[in-house]
Scaffold this active site. Structure first.
Site, PDB file in Angstrom:
ATOM      1  N   HIS A 117      33.515  71.581  58.652  1.00 49.26           N
ATOM      2  CA  HIS A 117      34.703  71.911  58.006  1.00 49.26           C
ATOM      3  C   HIS A 117      34.865  71.124  56.686  1.00 49.26           C
ATOM      4  O   HIS A 117      35.257  71.488  56.004  1.00 49.26           O
ATOM      5  CB  HIS A 117      35.597  71.347  59.181  1.00 49.26           C
ATOM      6  CG  HIS A 117      35.662  72.406  60.263  1.00 49.26           C
ATOM      7  ND1 HIS A 117      35.136  72.397  61.415  1.00 49.26           N
ATOM      8  CD2 HIS A 117      36.594  73.417  60.269  1.00 49.26           C
ATOM      9  CE1 HIS A 117      35.458  73.463  62.007  1.00 49.26           C
ATOM     10  NE2 HIS A 117      36.462  74.144  61.324  1.00 49.26           N
ATOM     11  N   GLU A 130      36.268  84.480  68.423  1.00 50.05           N
ATOM     12  CA  GLU A 130      35.254  83.613  67.866  1.00 50.05           C
ATOM     13  C   GLU A 130      34.089  83.210  69.018  1.00 50.05           C
ATOM     14  O   GLU A 130      33.245  82.412  68.683  1.00 50.05           O
ATOM     15  CB  GLU A 130      35.679  82.212  67.322  1.00 50.05           C
ATOM     16  CG  GLU A 130      36.779  81.620  67.714  1.00 50.05           C
ATOM     17  CD  GLU A 130      37.527  80.596  67.086  1.00 50.05           C
ATOM     18  OE1 GLU A 130      36.829  80.312  65.956  1.00 50.05           O
ATOM     19  OE2 GLU A 130      38.416  80.035  67.586  1.00 50.05           O
ATOM     20  N   ASP A 145      32.300  80.462  64.076  1.00 51.31           N
ATOM     21  CA  ASP A 145      32.197  80.039  65.457  1.00 51.31           C
ATOM     22  C   ASP A 145      31.535  81.173  66.102  1.00 51.31           C
ATOM     23  O   ASP A 145      30.513  81.048  67.042  1.00 51.31           O
ATOM     24  CB  ASP A 145      33.222  79.588  66.373  1.00 51.31           C
ATOM     25  CG  ASP A 145      33.574  78.243  65.949  1.00 51.31           C
ATOM     26  OD1 ASP A 145      32.557  77.422  65.882  1.00 51.31           O
ATOM     27  OD2 ASP A 145      34.756  77.783  65.603  1.00 51.31           O
ATOM     28  N   CYS A 159      38.792  85.812  59.412  1.00 57.16           N
ATOM     29  CA  CYS A 159      39.345  84.677  58.760  1.00 57.16           C
ATOM     30  C   CYS A 159      38.127  83.740  58.528  1.00 57.16           C
ATOM     31  O   CYS A 159      38.288  82.686  57.930  1.00 57.16           O
ATOM     32  CB  CYS A 159      40.596  84.001  59.386  1.00 57.16           C
ATOM     33  SG  CYS A 159      40.161  83.348  60.792  1.00 57.16           S
TER      34      CYS A 159
HETATM   35  C1  PEP Z   1      35.957  80.336  62.501  1.00 55.70           C
HETATM   36  O1  PEP Z   1      35.457  79.967  63.406  1.00 55.70           O
HETATM   37  O2  PEP Z   1      35.393  81.132  61.821  1.00 55.70           O
HETATM   38  C2  PEP Z   1      37.246  79.807  61.905  1.00 55.70           C
HETATM   39  C3  PEP Z   1      37.589  80.508  60.990  1.00 55.70           C
HETATM   40  O3  PEP Z   1      37.784  78.738  62.595  1.00 55.70           O
HETATM   41  P1  PEP Z   1      36.923  77.390  62.226  1.00 55.70           P
HETATM   42  O4  PEP Z   1      35.896  77.558  60.998  1.00 55.70           O
HETATM   43  O5  PEP Z   1      38.363  76.454  61.611  1.00 55.70           O
HETATM   44  O6  PEP Z   1      36.190  76.753  63.407  1.00 55.70           O
HETATM   45 MG    MG Z   2      36.532  78.419  64.666  1.00 61.48          MG
END
Ligand code: PEP
Ligand code: MG
Length: 540
Positions: free
Chosen positions: A188, A427, A451, A498
């Site tokens: 992140h 995901e 994910d 996303c």
């Molecule tokens: C993902 O898992 O692609 C997502 C958008 O959520 P995060 O990256 O915050 O886990």
């Molecule tokens: Mg995610």
């Protein structure tokens, strides 16, 4: 001149001086002193300076991240004035005839231990604050007056590692780029760097000696050049100027529609981590926010954000976006996103552990507080809610029930709210396989490819050793995306992406041909994707 190969997080170039970010820990020695009065005076002076620093930090945070993020510095200021804390420092100085540094450090340790052992979660969380305050005063007493990141010059931040919570609290206006030794490109912290459009490299051996040196981050080729010679510096200045020129050209796409050559309108949205990112969503002309990672509101705090604090944050974003859609993802905490006050405990396998919707369904009061805050904000614009890490229809039904309960609570209080679309993140492979059933329950799907890649390939996205085989282009991942779109459309559910893959311009055409309706990307990627959408024909 020295060249260090690393892994690039964003294909951009940064040139600037390094500021080394070390976790500040000061060694304090116990010294006997005879003039206790003078030592107490030293403490009072240091305390005054600490209060000034906290005031400055409060004002700065207020401008950059708003009331919620700034409040912590106000709390620290109040704690610094606490009578018990000050009496303890005085007693230690006078009774033991010791130096102020020692007295403050001991008081800090004693008080933070005491808070940590309290039953009340709020007071437990104060334990870290007390430590912070004592550290600040000790630093001043030791004569280390300079706060990090307060120079006026923009800088490249170099650190061994950066937690998402540290990244979110950084002064972004001065940050040219960052370089870390640890971390993976799917963490992140890396995602935040992309959201903020900041060139970043990981996997570079760093050392404190780099502090103050001139460096180039080459995000295109994935390397850091330390103390470049004149010719190399000139070459990179030219490259940077060219990339700026391309950005200017892309600006011409502002205000243009996201429509394919054969007339399909695509929702081109942006991802944000907090209020501070909205300006760049607007300046890059995204048509909405497709992923508001609400957990960062929790990560920048020392305790649970209240309903009112969350409402203010969501409302600010929603109002600023006007009629444009804002999809708020409910709390996705756990795994690499840890906040001590949640007391999630140790897990051997946190990526597959107690996280996201699992925590929310297990701790409904936290969940419903957030849902009420989102609903309240929905009265001010166009809001969608989405639930992360879904693996079953039952989870969706329960989440929707909690939303109904939250609405009923607001009805009772006479508080108005708007219509909200509800969606889920796809995901996990489980959610892909049952996407036909899940689509009956929701208005939209948003595919979280970060994910989804992790769980499909069984590769921990945090593990830097596996970065080279963490492959979002894997045919299994692409087939999952195709299946999700097909199953979603059968039930009139619109489908977006996303995850970071949504911003991969080498796949934009493929996604559009699969029927993807929405792409939500970091703000800096909106215009390059718009360019492709406008030049793509979906049907032969
Ligand atoms: C993902 O898992 O692609 C997502 C958008 O959520 P995060 O990256 O915050 O886990
Ligand atoms: Mg995610």
């Amino acid at each position: 001149m020295k060249v260090y190969p690393g892994k690039s997080i964003l294909k951009e170039i940064a040139i600037g001086r390094i500021q080394f970010h070390s976790k500040e820990e000061h060694t304090v020695s116990r010294e006997s002193i005879s003039d206790t009065k003078q030592e107490w005076e030293r403490y009072l002076k240091a305390k005054e300076q600490a209060a000034d620093e906290l005031n400055t930090l409060y004002e700065k945070a207020l401008k950059e991240v708003g009331e919620t993020g700034a409040a912590i510095f106000e709390v620290h200021g109040m704690m610094l004035d606490d009578d018990d804390f000050n009496d303890s420092v005085k007693n230690i100085i006078e009774a033991q005839e010791v130096n102020a540094e020692y007295a403050v450090a001991s008081t800090g340790d004693n008080f933070s231990q005491m808070f940590a052992q309290m039953d009340d979660e709020y007071f437990q969380a104060r334990s870290a604050d007390i430590k912070d305050i004592a550290e600040r005063v000790v630093r001043i007493l030791l004569g280390k007056h300079k706060e990090q990141n307060t120079d006026n010059e923009p800088f490249i931040l170099v650190a061994e590692d950066l937690a998402p919570s540290e990244t979110v609290q950084m002064d972004k206006s001065k940050l040219l780029g960052f370089v870390t030794e640890l971390g993976s490109s799917n963490s992140h912290t890396a995602i935040l760097a992309r959201t903020m459009n900041i060139p970043a490299l990981i996997g570079i051996p760093v050392s404190e000696e780099m502090d103050g040196m001139l460096a180039i981050i080459d995000g295109v080729e994935g390397k850091m050049i330390l103390e470049p010679d004149a010719a190399v510096l000139e070459e990179y200045r030219k490259k940077k100027a060219e990339s700026e020129k391309r950005k200017v050209l892309l600006q011409q796409l502002k205000g243009k529609e996201d429509i394919t050559l054969d007339g399909k309108k695509i929702r081109l949205y942006a991802n944000i981590g907090g209020i501070g990112d909205v300006a760049s969503v607007l300046s890059n002309d995204a048509d909405g926010i497709g992923l508001f990672r609400s957990e960062f509101l929790y990560l920048e705090k020392e305790t649970y954000p209240t309903e009112e604090e969350q409402f203010q944050a969501y409302r600010t974003v929603v109002e600023t976006m006007g009629k444009k859609k804002v999809i708020i993802r409910t709390l996705d905490i756990g795994a690499d996103k840890q906040a001590d006050y949640f007391q999630l405990g140790h897990e051997d396998n946190p990526a597959m552990g107690y996280r996201a919707i699992r925590i929310c369904l297990d701790r409904p009061e936290i969940f419903k507080t957030q849902l009420r805050a989102i609903l309240m904000a929905s009265a001010y614009g166009n809001v969608g809610i989405m639930y992360p890490m879904i693996i079953s229809v039952e989870e969706v039904i329960r989440a929707k029930q909690y939303l109904e309960e939250a609405k009923a609570q607001l009805d009772q209080r006479g508080i108005r709210y708007g219509e909200v679309e509800q969606g889920i993140m796809i995901e996990t492979p489980a959610s892909v396989m049952i996407s036909g059933q899940l689509a009956k329950e929701v208005d939209f799907f948003s595919i979280g490819t970060n994910d989804l890649t992790q769980y499909t390939l069984a590769i921990d996205r945090q593990n830097a050793k596996l970065d080279n085989i963490y492959d979002s282009h894997h045919p299994a991942v692409l087939e999952m995306i195709r299946m999700t779109v097909e199953n979603g459309h059968k039930e009139n559910c619109w489908v977006g992406i996303c995850g970071e893959l949504g911003a991969d311009t080498t796949l934009t055409e493929t996604f559009l041909k699969m029927g993807v309706d929405e792409l939500s990307v970091s703000p800096g990627r909106v215009l390059p994707i718009r360019e492709i959408i406008r030049n793509t024909r979906i049907n032969p």
